[in-house]
Design a protein around this motif. Structure first.
Motif, PDB file in Angstrom:
ATOM      1  N   ALA A   1       2.204  35.390 -26.002  1.00  0.00           N
ATOM      2  CA  ALA A   1       1.476  34.898 -26.657  1.00  0.00           C
ATOM      3  C   ALA A   1       1.587  32.973 -25.713  1.00  0.00           C
ATOM      4  CB  ALA A   1       1.197  34.897 -27.922  1.00  0.00           C
ATOM      5  N   ASN A   2       2.888  33.028 -26.072  1.00  0.00           N
ATOM      6  CA  ASN A   2       3.058  31.710 -26.122  1.00  0.00           C
ATOM      7  C   ASN A   2       3.963  31.297 -25.194  1.00  0.00           C
ATOM      8  OD1 ASN A   2       5.980  32.064 -26.834  1.00  0.00           O
ATOM      9  ND2 ASN A   2       5.691  31.786 -29.174  1.00  0.00           N
ATOM     10  N   LEU A   3       3.973  31.590 -24.502  1.00  0.00           N
ATOM     11  CA  LEU A   3       4.399  31.330 -22.725  1.00  0.00           C
ATOM     12  C   LEU A   3       3.521  30.048 -22.210  1.00  0.00           C
ATOM     13  CD1 LEU A   3       5.296  35.041 -21.194  1.00  0.00           C
ATOM     14  CD2 LEU A   3       7.206  32.828 -21.955  1.00  0.00           C
ATOM     15  N   GLN A   4       4.407  28.987 -21.557  1.00  0.00           N
ATOM     16  CA  GLN A   4       3.348  27.979 -20.798  1.00  0.00           C
ATOM     17  C   GLN A   4       2.950  28.681 -20.193  1.00  0.00           C
ATOM     18  OE1 GLN A   4       6.018  24.270 -20.954  1.00  0.00           O
ATOM     19  NE2 GLN A   4       7.895  25.018 -20.842  1.00  0.00           N
ATOM     20  N   ARG A   5       1.887  27.691 -19.550  1.00  0.00           N
ATOM     21  CA  ARG A   5       1.036  28.517 -18.435  1.00  0.00           C
ATOM     22  C   ARG A   5       0.748  27.730 -17.338  1.00  0.00           C
ATOM     23  NH1 ARG A   5      -1.674  33.942 -17.767  1.00  0.00           N
ATOM     24  NH2 ARG A   5      -1.339  34.901 -19.788  1.00  0.00           N
ATOM     25  N   ILE A   6       0.471  27.512 -15.773  1.00  0.00           N
ATOM     26  CA  ILE A   6       0.796  26.220 -14.922  1.00  0.00           C
ATOM     27  C   ILE A   6      -0.562  26.490 -14.315  1.00  0.00           C
ATOM     28  CG2 ILE A   6       1.614  27.449 -13.546  1.00  0.00           C
ATOM     29  CD1 ILE A   6       2.908  25.077 -12.410  1.00  0.00           C
ATOM     30  N   THR A   7      -1.155  25.963 -14.324  1.00  0.00           N
ATOM     31  CA  THR A   7      -2.882  26.005 -13.986  1.00  0.00           C
ATOM     32  C   THR A   7      -2.714  26.269 -11.761  1.00  0.00           C
ATOM     33  OG1 THR A   7      -2.726  23.632 -13.282  1.00  0.00           O
ATOM     34  CG2 THR A   7      -4.361  24.353 -15.060  1.00  0.00           C
ATOM     35  N   ALA A   8      -2.841  26.778 -11.212  1.00  0.00           N
ATOM     36  CA  ALA A   8      -3.709  27.083 -10.226  1.00  0.00           C
ATOM     37  C   ALA A   8      -3.586  25.409  -8.868  1.00  0.00           C
ATOM     38  CB  ALA A   8      -4.412  27.833  -9.125  1.00  0.00           C
ATOM     39  N   LYS A   9      -3.749  24.586  -9.229  1.00  0.00           N
ATOM     40  CA  LYS A   9      -3.718  23.215  -9.038  1.00  0.00           C
ATOM     41  C   LYS A   9      -3.105  22.237  -9.280  1.00  0.00           C
ATOM     42  CE  LYS A   9      -6.599  18.615  -9.274  1.00  0.00           C
ATOM     43  NZ  LYS A   9      -5.799  17.943  -9.653  1.00  0.00           N
ATOM     44  N   ASP A  10      -1.668  22.599 -10.251  1.00  0.00           N
ATOM     45  CA  ASP A  10      -0.730  21.872 -10.445  1.00  0.00           C
ATOM     46  C   ASP A  10       0.165  22.669  -9.724  1.00  0.00           C
ATOM     47  OD1 ASP A  10      -1.961  20.081 -12.403  1.00  0.00           O
ATOM     48  OD2 ASP A  10      -1.475  21.491 -14.120  1.00  0.00           O
ATOM     49  N   LEU A  11       0.395  24.263  -9.750  1.00  0.00           N
ATOM     50  CA  LEU A  11       1.287  24.713  -8.780  1.00  0.00           C
ATOM     51  C   LEU A  11       0.817  24.204  -7.199  1.00  0.00           C
ATOM     52  CD1 LEU A  11       3.351  26.950  -7.961  1.00  0.00           C
ATOM     53  CD2 LEU A  11       2.233  29.128  -8.112  1.00  0.00           C
ATOM     54  N   SER A  12      -0.759  24.166  -7.092  1.00  0.00           N
ATOM     55  CA  SER A  12      -0.914  23.965  -5.380  1.00  0.00           C
ATOM     56  C   SER A  12      -0.287  22.579  -4.695  1.00  0.00           C
ATOM     57  CB  SER A  12      -2.097  24.115  -5.059  1.00  0.00           C
ATOM     58  OG  SER A  12      -2.920  22.910  -5.198  1.00  0.00           O
ATOM     59  N   GLU A  13      -0.082  21.461  -6.065  1.00  0.00           N
ATOM     60  CA  GLU A  13       0.149  20.160  -5.805  1.00  0.00           C
ATOM     61  C   GLU A  13       1.993  19.690  -5.714  1.00  0.00           C
ATOM     62  OE1 GLU A  13      -1.354  17.906  -9.385  1.00  0.00           O
ATOM     63  OE2 GLU A  13      -2.929  18.084  -8.433  1.00  0.00           O
ATOM     64  N   LEU A  14       2.465  20.895  -6.339  1.00  0.00           N
ATOM     65  CA  LEU A  14       4.252  20.901  -6.166  1.00  0.00           C
ATOM     66  C   LEU A  14       4.256  21.948  -4.831  1.00  0.00           C
ATOM     67  CD1 LEU A  14       7.142  20.850  -7.913  1.00  0.00           C
ATOM     68  CD2 LEU A  14       5.922  23.039  -9.168  1.00  0.00           C
ATOM     69  N   ILE A  15       3.738  22.459  -4.554  1.00  0.00           N
ATOM     70  CA  ILE A  15       3.626  23.190  -3.381  1.00  0.00           C
ATOM     71  C   ILE A  15       3.555  22.432  -2.216  1.00  0.00           C
ATOM     72  CG2 ILE A  15       3.077  24.965  -1.098  1.00  0.00           C
ATOM     73  CD1 ILE A  15       2.435  26.622  -4.063  1.00  0.00           C
ATOM     74  N   LEU A  16       2.562  21.594  -2.335  1.00  0.00           N
ATOM     75  CA  LEU A  16       2.694  21.295  -1.146  1.00  0.00           C
ATOM     76  C   LEU A  16       2.810  19.804  -1.080  1.00  0.00           C
ATOM     77  CD1 LEU A  16      -1.412  20.614  -1.198  1.00  0.00           C
ATOM     78  CD2 LEU A  16       0.262  21.680   0.435  1.00  0.00           C
ATOM     79  N   ALA A  17       3.545  19.413  -2.092  1.00  0.00           N
ATOM     80  CA  ALA A  17       4.706  18.010  -2.492  1.00  0.00           C
ATOM     81  C   ALA A  17       6.254  18.534  -1.836  1.00  0.00           C
ATOM     82  CB  ALA A  17       4.905  17.980  -3.755  1.00  0.00           C
TER      83      ALA A  17
END
Length: 164
Positions: free
Chosen positions: A5-21
């Motif tokens: 329940a308290n694991l950190q989550r990342i959105t698809a948008k934020d992950l896509s920005e990391l991948i593209l960067a």
């Protein structure tokens, strides 16, 4: 106390920005671990590692070695409700439990304390572990047809929003 329940989550948008960067990088600062089993067919996040959930237990030592230099580690399954979060928590627990001084046969209380310590240790050492919010189902809705971000996508398998 560390839990699914308290694991950190990342959105698809934020992950896509990391991948593209980091597109084109020979050694990206992140790793994406896809723990889908038979439902891995029909597409995956570009550059992700598929470790089916049924093999995770055996693969944890390999993952620990392979991912130790990554700043960001993202786990996901189809919806990131069960397998992805469980895998992320298992990974975090093992990063701590596998360290000297914490025997593998630790009690559940010791393992929970170790998991909490692992989250803090990972943050201090610069590694952050996330679960992809909404899993691959959410990812493919936004980026399934974007070949910069998704490989092997088969739209016909996802026409109803979920593989199957």
């Amino acid at each position: 106390m560390a839990s699914i329940a308290n694991l950190q989550r990342i959105t698809a948008k934020d992950l896509s920005e990391l991948i593209l960067a980091e597109a084109g990088s020979q050694d990206p600062s992140y790793a994406i671990v896809d723990v889908r089993d038979d439902d891995h067919i029909g597409g995956h996040i570009k550059g992700s590692i598929n470790i089916p959930s049924r093999t995770l237990e055996a693969m944890i030592p390999t993952l620990l070695r392979k991912l130790e230099s990554k700043q960001t580690v993202v786990f996901h399954c189809a919806l990131s409700q069960q397998r992805g979060p469980s895998a992320a928590l298992r990974y975090l627990r093992e990063t701590e439990v596998s360290r000297p001084g914490v025997p593998p046969s630790s009690s559940e209380t010791e393992v929970e304390a170790a998991a909490e310590g692992a989250i803090e240790k990972a943050k201090q050492e610069g590694q952050t572990v996330y679960v992809l919010d909404q899993g691959f189902v959410g990812w493919q809705e936004l980026y399934g047809e974007d070949d910069r971000l998704t490989s092997g996508y088969r739209k016909e398998l996802w026409k109803n929003g979920y593989w199957g």
